[in-house]
Design a protein around this motif. Sequence first.
Motif, PDB file in Angstrom:
ATOM      1  N   THR A   1       1.298  -1.068  -0.143  1.00  0.00           N
ATOM      2  CA  THR A   1      -0.385   0.098   0.001  1.00  0.00           C
ATOM      3  C   THR A   1       0.615   1.225   0.235  1.00  0.00           C
ATOM      4  O   THR A   1       2.195   1.604   0.402  1.00  0.00           O
ATOM      5  CB  THR A   1      -0.904   0.204   1.576  1.00  0.00           C
ATOM      6  OG1 THR A   1      -1.521  -1.154   0.989  1.00  0.00           O
ATOM      7  CG2 THR A   1      -1.831   1.664   1.148  1.00  0.00           C
ATOM      8  N   SER A   2       0.497   1.789  -1.016  1.00  0.00           N
ATOM      9  CA  SER A   2       1.321   3.699  -1.073  1.00  0.00           C
ATOM     10  C   SER A   2       0.517   4.939  -0.811  1.00  0.00           C
ATOM     11  O   SER A   2      -0.338   4.756  -1.665  1.00  0.00           O
ATOM     12  CB  SER A   2       2.003   3.861  -2.300  1.00  0.00           C
ATOM     13  OG  SER A   2       2.907   4.882  -2.344  1.00  0.00           O
ATOM     14  N   VAL A   3       0.593   5.234  -0.100  1.00  0.00           N
ATOM     15  CA  VAL A   3      -0.003   6.969   0.105  1.00  0.00           C
ATOM     16  C   VAL A   3       0.699   7.652  -1.152  1.00  0.00           C
ATOM     17  O   VAL A   3      -0.646   8.422  -1.512  1.00  0.00           O
ATOM     18  CB  VAL A   3       0.928   7.539   1.816  1.00  0.00           C
ATOM     19  CG1 VAL A   3       0.351   8.564   2.123  1.00  0.00           C
ATOM     20  CG2 VAL A   3       1.025   6.886   2.628  1.00  0.00           C
ATOM     21  N   TRP A   4       1.207   7.258  -1.957  1.00  0.00           N
ATOM     22  CA  TRP A   4       0.836   8.405  -2.947  1.00  0.00           C
ATOM     23  C   TRP A   4       0.023   7.939  -3.862  1.00  0.00           C
ATOM     24  O   TRP A   4      -0.085   9.510  -4.758  1.00  0.00           O
ATOM     25  CB  TRP A   4       2.767   8.030  -3.828  1.00  0.00           C
ATOM     26  CG  TRP A   4       3.854   8.795  -2.526  1.00  0.00           C
ATOM     27  CD1 TRP A   4       4.369   8.069  -2.486  1.00  0.00           C
ATOM     28  CD2 TRP A   4       3.922   9.965  -2.629  1.00  0.00           C
ATOM     29  NE1 TRP A   4       4.893   8.563  -1.414  1.00  0.00           N
ATOM     30  CE2 TRP A   4       5.237  10.170  -1.677  1.00  0.00           C
ATOM     31  CE3 TRP A   4       3.455  11.324  -3.087  1.00  0.00           C
ATOM     32  CZ2 TRP A   4       5.738  11.032  -1.224  1.00  0.00           C
ATOM     33  CZ3 TRP A   4       4.005  12.196  -2.036  1.00  0.00           C
ATOM     34  CH2 TRP A   4       5.285  12.752  -1.457  1.00  0.00           C
ATOM     35  N   GLY A   5      -0.249   7.489  -4.891  1.00  0.00           N
ATOM     36  CA  GLY A   5      -0.829   7.387  -5.796  1.00  0.00           C
ATOM     37  C   GLY A   5      -1.969   8.323  -5.149  1.00  0.00           C
ATOM     38  O   GLY A   5      -3.108   8.654  -6.058  1.00  0.00           O
TER      39      GLY A   5
ATOM     40  N   ILE B   1      -2.672  10.803  -3.105  1.00  0.00           N
ATOM     41  CA  ILE B   1      -1.981  12.451  -3.082  1.00  0.00           C
ATOM     42  C   ILE B   1      -1.675  12.146  -4.481  1.00  0.00           C
ATOM     43  O   ILE B   1      -1.790  13.801  -5.354  1.00  0.00           O
ATOM     44  CB  ILE B   1      -0.757  12.391  -2.057  1.00  0.00           C
ATOM     45  CG1 ILE B   1      -0.825  12.287  -0.567  1.00  0.00           C
ATOM     46  CG2 ILE B   1      -0.104  13.962  -2.780  1.00  0.00           C
ATOM     47  CD1 ILE B   1      -0.125  11.689   0.325  1.00  0.00           C
ATOM     48  N   LEU B   2      -1.504  12.048  -5.416  1.00  0.00           N
ATOM     49  CA  LEU B   2      -1.333  12.030  -6.846  1.00  0.00           C
ATOM     50  C   LEU B   2      -2.166  12.475  -7.846  1.00  0.00           C
ATOM     51  O   LEU B   2      -2.508  13.098  -8.805  1.00  0.00           O
ATOM     52  CB  LEU B   2       0.034  11.329  -7.696  1.00  0.00           C
ATOM     53  CG  LEU B   2       1.094  11.367  -7.007  1.00  0.00           C
ATOM     54  CD1 LEU B   2       2.404   9.965  -7.854  1.00  0.00           C
ATOM     55  CD2 LEU B   2       1.404  12.498  -7.247  1.00  0.00           C
TER      56      LEU B   2
ATOM     57  N   THR C   1      -5.415  13.125  -6.521  1.00  0.00           N
ATOM     58  CA  THR C   1      -5.681  14.021  -5.332  1.00  0.00           C
ATOM     59  C   THR C   1      -4.852  15.884  -6.713  1.00  0.00           C
ATOM     60  O   THR C   1      -5.571  16.732  -6.914  1.00  0.00           O
ATOM     61  CB  THR C   1      -6.236  14.742  -4.655  1.00  0.00           C
ATOM     62  OG1 THR C   1      -6.749  13.201  -3.999  1.00  0.00           O
ATOM     63  CG2 THR C   1      -6.627  16.015  -3.832  1.00  0.00           C
ATOM     64  N   GLY C   2      -3.350  15.829  -6.621  1.00  0.00           N
ATOM     65  CA  GLY C   2      -2.547  16.730  -6.713  1.00  0.00           C
ATOM     66  C   GLY C   2      -3.056  16.451  -8.391  1.00  0.00           C
ATOM     67  O   GLY C   2      -2.871  17.685  -8.652  1.00  0.00           O
TER      68      GLY C   2
END
Length: 50
Positions: free
Chosen positions: A26-30, A32-33, A35-36
Amino acid sequence: MLAMTGGALTSVVVEEMLTEAHEGETSVWGPILLTGGFAVFALISVYVGA
């Protein structure tokens, strides 16, 4: 036209993310990217529309 394209692309990206969400680490970046990217698209749409 931009809203329709953005909605279609977002649905494709979310569909791909949901199917691959449980297959690995599991990655937090998915999210976040995602949404960004949506925020940048919204800002560009507002800027071009003005």
